[in-house]
Design a protein around this motif. Structure first.
Motif, short mmCIF file in Angstrom:
data_model
loop_
_atom_site.label_atom_id
_atom_site.label_comp_id
_atom_site.label_asym_id
_atom_site.label_seq_id
_atom_site.Cartn_x
_atom_site.Cartn_y
_atom_site.Cartn_z
N LYS A 36 0.75 -7.18 6.67
CA LYS A 36 1.42 -6.57 7.81
C LYS A 36 2.45 -5.56 7.34
N ASP A 37 2.98 -4.83 8.30
CA ASP A 37 4.02 -3.85 8.01
C ASP A 37 5.40 -4.48 8.21
N TYR A 38 6.37 -3.97 7.47
CA TYR A 38 7.73 -4.48 7.57
C TYR A 38 8.73 -3.33 7.60
N ARG A 88 0.82 -1.21 0.00
CA ARG A 88 0.00 0.00 0.00
C ARG A 88 0.85 1.26 0.00
N VAL A 89 1.78 1.37 0.93
CA VAL A 89 2.60 2.57 1.06
C VAL A 89 4.03 2.15 1.38
N MET A 90 4.98 2.82 0.75
CA MET A 90 6.39 2.66 1.11
C MET A 90 6.88 3.98 1.69
N GLY A 91 7.77 3.88 2.64
CA GLY A 91 8.26 5.09 3.26
C GLY A 91 9.70 4.99 3.72
N TRP A 92 10.26 6.14 3.97
CA TRP A 92 11.60 6.25 4.57
C TRP A 92 11.46 6.97 5.90
N TYR A 93 12.09 6.41 6.90
CA TYR A 93 12.17 7.01 8.22
C TYR A 93 13.66 7.14 8.57
N ARG A 94 13.94 7.96 9.57
CA ARG A 94 15.33 8.07 10.02
C ARG A 94 15.37 8.23 11.53
N GLN A 95 16.49 7.83 12.07
CA GLN A 95 16.69 7.94 13.51
C GLN A 95 18.13 8.34 13.78
N ALA A 96 18.27 9.49 14.42
CA ALA A 96 19.58 9.98 14.82
C ALA A 96 19.86 9.51 16.25
N PRO A 97 21.13 9.42 16.64
CA PRO A 97 21.45 8.98 18.01
C PRO A 97 20.75 9.84 19.05
N GLY A 98 20.09 9.18 19.99
CA GLY A 98 19.42 9.87 21.06
C GLY A 98 18.08 10.49 20.69
N LYS A 99 17.63 10.25 19.48
CA LYS A 99 16.36 10.82 19.04
C LYS A 99 15.39 9.72 18.62
N GLN A 100 14.13 10.09 18.55
CA GLN A 100 13.12 9.14 18.11
C GLN A 100 13.16 8.99 16.60
N ARG A 115 20.41 7.10 10.81
CA ARG A 115 20.21 5.81 10.15
C ARG A 115 18.85 5.86 9.48
N TYR A 116 18.83 5.54 8.21
CA TYR A 116 17.61 5.63 7.41
C TYR A 116 17.02 4.24 7.22
N TYR A 117 15.72 4.14 7.51
CA TYR A 117 15.02 2.87 7.46
C TYR A 117 13.92 2.91 6.40
N CYS A 118 13.83 1.83 5.68
CA CYS A 118 12.75 1.64 4.72
C CYS A 118 11.58 0.95 5.43
N HIS A 119 10.38 1.38 5.13
CA HIS A 119 9.18 0.83 5.76
C HIS A 119 8.15 0.49 4.70
N GLY A 120 7.58 -0.68 4.80
CA GLY A 120 6.50 -1.08 3.92
C GLY A 120 5.22 -1.22 4.72
N GLU A 121 4.23 -0.45 4.36
CA GLU A 121 2.95 -0.45 5.08
C GLU A 121 1.95 -1.33 4.35
N LYS A 122 1.34 -2.22 5.09
CA LYS A 122 0.31 -3.13 4.55
C LYS A 122 0.82 -3.86 3.32
N ILE A 123 1.87 -4.64 3.55
CA ILE A 123 2.38 -5.52 2.49
C ILE A 123 1.59 -6.82 2.56
N ALA A 124 0.96 -7.13 1.45
CA ALA A 124 0.11 -8.33 1.40
C ALA A 124 0.86 -9.49 0.78
N THR A 125 0.80 -10.62 1.45
CA THR A 125 1.32 -11.88 0.93
C THR A 125 0.24 -12.93 1.10
N MET A 126 0.53 -14.16 0.73
CA MET A 126 -0.47 -15.23 0.87
C MET A 126 -0.81 -15.49 2.33
#
Length: 121
Positions: A108-110, A32-44, A93-104
């Motif tokens: 779920k999200d990954y 459904r949606v792909m995204g990029w998130y990031r997290q710096a040391p000591g931050k959310q 640190r940059y993270y890839c996120h997959g929202e509502k990935i459908a498989t057989m």
């Protein structure tokens, strides 16, 4: 088994550019949606950018708007993040996120493992 694998991180100078990639593998039916998130040391962890895979609609955090561009290769289940005019505060640190990935087996999200981006002179 769904896997999200990021690549393209590294060291860049202020004002420079990097391009991140996230390849999604597995028996994917839809995403459904792909995204990029990031997290710096000591931050959310914070949202950077998202793209609705079917429509291509994008959204960005104010801190990266007009500097970063998210795009996707729908056929190959790959999402990119073009980062221009990089600033030291983009270091994270940059993270890839997959929202509502459908498989057989269900929907779920990954998350990927992340890739480090360091902006420094």
């Amino acid at each position: 088994q769904v896997q999200l694998v990021e690549s393209g991180g590294g060291l860049a100078q202020p004002g420079g550019s990097l391009r991140l990639s996230c390849a999604v593998s597995g028996s994917i039916i839809s995403i459904r949606v792909m995204g990029w998130y990031r997290q710096a040391p000591g931050k959310q962890r914070e949202l950077v950018a998202t793209i609705v895979t079917r429509s291509g609609n994008t959204d960005y955090s104010d801190s990266v708007k007009d500097r970063f561009t998210i795009s996707r290769d729908h056929a190959n289940n790959t999402v990119y993040l073009q980062m221009n005019s990089l600033k030291p505060e983009d270091t994270a640190r940059y993270y890839c996120h997959g929202e509502k990935i459908a498989t057989m087996t269900g929907v779920k999200d990954y998350w990927g493992q992340g890739t480090q981006v360091t902006v420094s002179s």
